[in-house]
Design an enzyme around this catalytic site. Sequence first.
Site, PDB file in Angstrom:
ATOM      1  N   GLN A  15      -4.526  -2.560   0.433  1.00 41.70           N
ATOM      2  CA  GLN A  15      -5.705  -2.668  -0.429  1.00 41.70           C
ATOM      3  C   GLN A  15      -5.510  -3.667  -1.567  1.00 41.70           C
ATOM      4  O   GLN A  15      -6.461  -4.273  -2.034  1.00 41.70           O
ATOM      5  CB  GLN A  15      -6.070  -1.284  -0.954  1.00 41.70           C
ATOM      6  CG  GLN A  15      -6.495  -0.393   0.218  1.00 41.70           C
ATOM      7  CD  GLN A  15      -6.910   0.983  -0.205  1.00 41.70           C
ATOM      8  OE1 GLN A  15      -6.318   1.574  -1.090  1.00 41.70           O
ATOM      9  NE2 GLN A  15      -7.940   1.493   0.445  1.00 41.70           N
ATOM     10  N   GLY A  67     -14.000  12.931   6.352  1.00 41.63           N
ATOM     11  CA  GLY A  67     -12.733  12.240   6.562  1.00 41.63           C
ATOM     12  C   GLY A  67     -11.645  13.244   6.893  1.00 41.63           C
ATOM     13  O   GLY A  67     -11.745  14.423   6.520  1.00 41.63           O
ATOM     14  N   SER A  68     -10.633  12.788   7.609  1.00 44.07           N
ATOM     15  CA  SER A  68      -9.557  13.697   8.003  1.00 44.07           C
ATOM     16  C   SER A  68      -8.227  12.945   8.134  1.00 44.07           C
ATOM     17  O   SER A  68      -7.384  13.300   8.951  1.00 44.07           O
ATOM     18  CB  SER A  68      -9.896  14.376   9.327  1.00 44.07           C
ATOM     19  OG  SER A  68     -10.187  13.377  10.301  1.00 44.07           O
ATOM     20  N   LYS A 127      -5.019  -0.984  -9.908  1.00 47.81           N
ATOM     21  CA  LYS A 127      -3.569  -0.698  -9.871  1.00 47.81           C
ATOM     22  C   LYS A 127      -2.901  -1.370  -8.680  1.00 47.81           C
ATOM     23  O   LYS A 127      -1.736  -1.767  -8.756  1.00 47.81           O
ATOM     24  CB  LYS A 127      -3.327   0.810  -9.826  1.00 47.81           C
ATOM     25  CG  LYS A 127      -3.827   1.392  -8.508  1.00 47.81           C
ATOM     26  CD  LYS A 127      -3.436   2.817  -8.253  1.00 47.81           C
ATOM     27  CE  LYS A 127      -3.728   3.096  -6.771  1.00 47.81           C
ATOM     28  NZ  LYS A 127      -3.819   4.495  -6.437  1.00 47.81           N
ATOM     29  N   LYS A 182      -4.470  -0.526   6.176  1.00 47.34           N
ATOM     30  CA  LYS A 182      -4.773  -1.788   5.509  1.00 47.34           C
ATOM     31  C   LYS A 182      -4.102  -1.830   4.135  1.00 47.34           C
ATOM     32  O   LYS A 182      -3.934  -0.804   3.477  1.00 47.34           O
ATOM     33  CB  LYS A 182      -6.294  -1.933   5.323  1.00 47.34           C
ATOM     34  CG  LYS A 182      -7.034  -2.145   6.630  1.00 47.34           C
ATOM     35  CD  LYS A 182      -6.907  -3.592   7.089  1.00 47.34           C
ATOM     36  CE  LYS A 182      -7.485  -3.753   8.503  1.00 47.34           C
ATOM     37  NZ  LYS A 182      -7.062  -4.998   9.135  1.00 47.34           N
ATOM     38  N   LYS A 219      -9.945   5.553  -2.019  1.00 46.69           N
ATOM     39  CA  LYS A 219      -9.231   4.568  -2.835  1.00 46.69           C
ATOM     40  C   LYS A 219      -9.715   3.182  -2.447  1.00 46.69           C
ATOM     41  O   LYS A 219      -9.951   2.903  -1.279  1.00 46.69           O
ATOM     42  CB  LYS A 219      -7.728   4.729  -2.627  1.00 46.69           C
ATOM     43  CG  LYS A 219      -7.286   6.112  -3.135  1.00 46.69           C
ATOM     44  CD  LYS A 219      -5.887   6.529  -2.775  1.00 46.69           C
ATOM     45  CE  LYS A 219      -5.744   8.019  -3.110  1.00 46.69           C
ATOM     46  NZ  LYS A 219      -4.503   8.387  -3.742  1.00 46.69           N
ATOM     47  N   ARG A 262       2.770   1.268  -0.841  1.00 46.99           N
ATOM     48  CA  ARG A 262       2.815   0.262   0.222  1.00 46.99           C
ATOM     49  C   ARG A 262       2.575  -1.148  -0.316  1.00 46.99           C
ATOM     50  O   ARG A 262       3.095  -2.112   0.223  1.00 46.99           O
ATOM     51  CB  ARG A 262       1.789   0.611   1.305  1.00 46.99           C
ATOM     52  CG  ARG A 262       0.347   0.461   0.882  1.00 46.99           C
ATOM     53  CD  ARG A 262      -0.590   0.758   2.034  1.00 46.99           C
ATOM     54  NE  ARG A 262      -0.765   2.200   2.183  1.00 46.99           N
ATOM     55  CZ  ARG A 262      -1.928   2.779   2.524  1.00 46.99           C
ATOM     56  NH1 ARG A 262      -2.979   2.032   2.771  1.00 46.99           N
ATOM     57  NH2 ARG A 262      -2.034   4.070   2.626  1.00 46.99           N
ATOM     58  N   ASN A 263       1.792  -1.253  -1.390  1.00 48.52           N
ATOM     59  CA  ASN A 263       1.528  -2.592  -1.936  1.00 48.52           C
ATOM     60  C   ASN A 263       2.805  -3.221  -2.494  1.00 48.52           C
ATOM     61  O   ASN A 263       3.053  -4.407  -2.298  1.00 48.52           O
ATOM     62  CB  ASN A 263       0.453  -2.512  -3.027  1.00 48.52           C
ATOM     63  CG  ASN A 263      -0.913  -2.193  -2.446  1.00 48.52           C
ATOM     64  OD1 ASN A 263      -1.546  -3.039  -1.832  1.00 48.52           O
ATOM     65  ND2 ASN A 263      -1.354  -0.951  -2.594  1.00 48.52           N
ATOM     66  N   ASN A 267      -4.747  11.206   6.076  1.00 49.73           N
ATOM     67  CA  ASN A 267      -3.631  11.791   5.356  1.00 49.73           C
ATOM     68  C   ASN A 267      -4.080  12.462   4.060  1.00 49.73           C
ATOM     69  O   ASN A 267      -3.803  13.642   3.806  1.00 49.73           O
ATOM     70  CB  ASN A 267      -2.624  10.659   5.078  1.00 49.73           C
ATOM     71  CG  ASN A 267      -1.331  11.131   4.432  1.00 49.73           C
ATOM     72  OD1 ASN A 267      -0.903  10.600   3.413  1.00 49.73           O
ATOM     73  ND2 ASN A 267      -0.677  12.125   5.015  1.00 49.73           N
TER      74      ASN A 267
END
Lengths: 376, 376
Positions: B316, B28-29, B223, B314, B138, B287-288, B31
């Site tokens: 979550q 993965g790359s 969370k 997205k 996450k 962001r949620n 943030n």
Amino acid sequence: MTEYVEEERSNALLKSELRVKDRVAIIGSGNWASALSIIIGNNAKKYACFEDTIKMWVYEEMIGDRKLSEIINTEHENVKYLSGFRLPENVVAVPDIVDVVSDATCLVFCIPHQFLPKVLSQIKHHVVPGTYAISCIKGVDHDENGKLRLITGMIYDELNIDCSILCGANVANQIAAGEFAEATLGYRVRDHAEKLQVLFNTPDFCVTLVNDPVGVEFCGSLKNVIALGAGFVDALGYGSNTKAALIRIGLMEMKKFAKMFYKGVKDNTFFQSAGVADLITTCWGGRNVRCAEAFVRTKKPWKQLEEEMLNGQKLQGTTTCKEVYDMLINSQMDAEFPLMVMIYNIAFRGFDAKCILEGCRAHNGTLMSPYAMMKE
Amino acid sequence: MTEYVEEERSNALLKSELRVKDRVAIIGSGNWASALSIIIGNNAKKYACFEDTIKMWVYEEMIGDRKLSEIINTEHENVKYLSGFRLPENVVAVPDIVDVVSDATCLVFCIPHQFLPKVLSQIKHHVVPGTYAISCIKGVDHDENGKLRLITGMIYDELNIDCSILCGANVANQIAAGEFAEATLGYRVRDHAEKLQVLFNTPDFCVTLVNDPVGVEFCGSLKNVIALGAGFVDALGYGSNTKAALIRIGLMEMKKFAKMFYKGVKDNTFFQSAGVADLITTCWGGRNVRCAEAFVRTKKPWKQLEEEMLNGQKLQGTTTCKEVYDMLINSQMDAEFPLMVMIYNIAFRGFDAKCILEGCRAHNGTLMSPYAMMKE
């Protein structure tokens, strides 16, 4: 069959107990006491185990040319400490403290903790036998050896009555406005706690009983020390990761401190409103955070900040911080509490605020893994 | 004497183990992966148990007329996902995932969880025997029965290798900037955890080991559900008492949920960075929270808010919220989790946001005290 008889007897007992209703007195009439008087006044009218009339002790002062107690009793508003909210009419302001306590059987203490010793000595010989109490006082006192003295302990020692404690994420004006909140009631005597829960609980003020009065009381005072650290972090402009880490480490040191100095303190208490929830609110907007931020930004002494920012109120974090530090030094436990010690060092020994991170990093410890030993 | 011999033998064992250094690959790359690659790259250079070179799998994309992997390898900056931060030169971007894993012995997974199944099937037959993994992903997945599937479990099931998990109050850009933070590493195999701690820990990124991978992983996903509730509270303009109460009740439901569905989850995990600290930060600025606040204020559907506010990322919380709700309904446990159920009802069943307080009040329960039974 046995069970049935038992129940009959217990109902009879209950009814006989309820023939004598508790008379509640509120000792104090500041911001928090006034907010609580709304709940207490309404619940006393609603539940049969309390007399309707609630006497509230008012430290008399003149508001213009009128006495504060008169204003409360005619306009049902504490115009000085909780303006804009109507108090129930069954809450009666009384300036004579002996009058307030001499017919009460349930005492709700809600005054600044520094006034408590004097008040206790005034009422000592006037408390009705069988009376029980609850402290809604924030803060702790300390004895001549620098050891923290619990407020509930002081009340018990002086009056020889059981004393519970109420504590939680409770900004007074929000409670007065009826916003949803929780509180934790730490108790020793279950029967008193059940009555007190009836007195304080509403659909929007959820009171949880915890058989750990010492843990609850420590939460209420130690949070103010951690809030100073949160203010330092704010002043330095660090982000949410750092602030969350400080709050979490602070909660761990609070738990460790309470458990180290008093046996029987329970982990679960720190999950309650008086624990984690109160710490969160206190670190996000209380007076200790604001003053600590200003302390770093302006470099003004604490006394001056109190005068300029708190309108005559006292900063509890700094006092408690000194008391905690003294206890840690006296018991040679300072190395175990690097965050609280560093908060003291920044607040009182001229350390740079950036050192707050050292207080957090110290919890990182040396990596004990053998893989960490071999470096390139 | 015995002890001395034991120690000799263990040192010899250690040295022989260290002759074969672990080769770390980052899958993965984005943030978070890029922020972690700074720490991982630096620690790999510093500690002898890791090969210097870290391959980082980049899902290739064009930035103008250049490949992202080329930009990373020449300018040592991930200009798309972590602009403004220099990556260590020993972190090498590789667009071919089979190339990345085929000589690695330690896999760090850090991709959006919806891409995981495909990646796992691509690398399945190329993983070196004895490899271990850690998930920095996450979120959670769910199987056809609506039951949550743990990411660490998916990796174990598909690759048959041990997988730990890293989680905490970690906003990526703050970590990249070197701001102080903590994280929690949930593990099954202690030896792997000790190596991984060496790989991730720095003075400003404190990694605590917890032998409770399931608890840590649940914290990381649940969370986001509670954060939706925090956003509703923000939109309604309620104060800090209410928000602190929601966070606290949310933490209690998270703990209860994890313990109910998976044995061995520990209370203490919820005191860690992955627990209370991450929940605090997530409820204060993630962001949620922002999308949930906008959901109430604008009445726009979730999909539209995602598009408008998240720049292709997205949400979550909403996905996890559905999964949690399905699990609770399927197991007839919904009555035990009034807050999470109410968050679902507001998010997906048109309930008014104000009902969030009912989800909190439900925890108040009926007063069981006999004193509450008798009303005036």
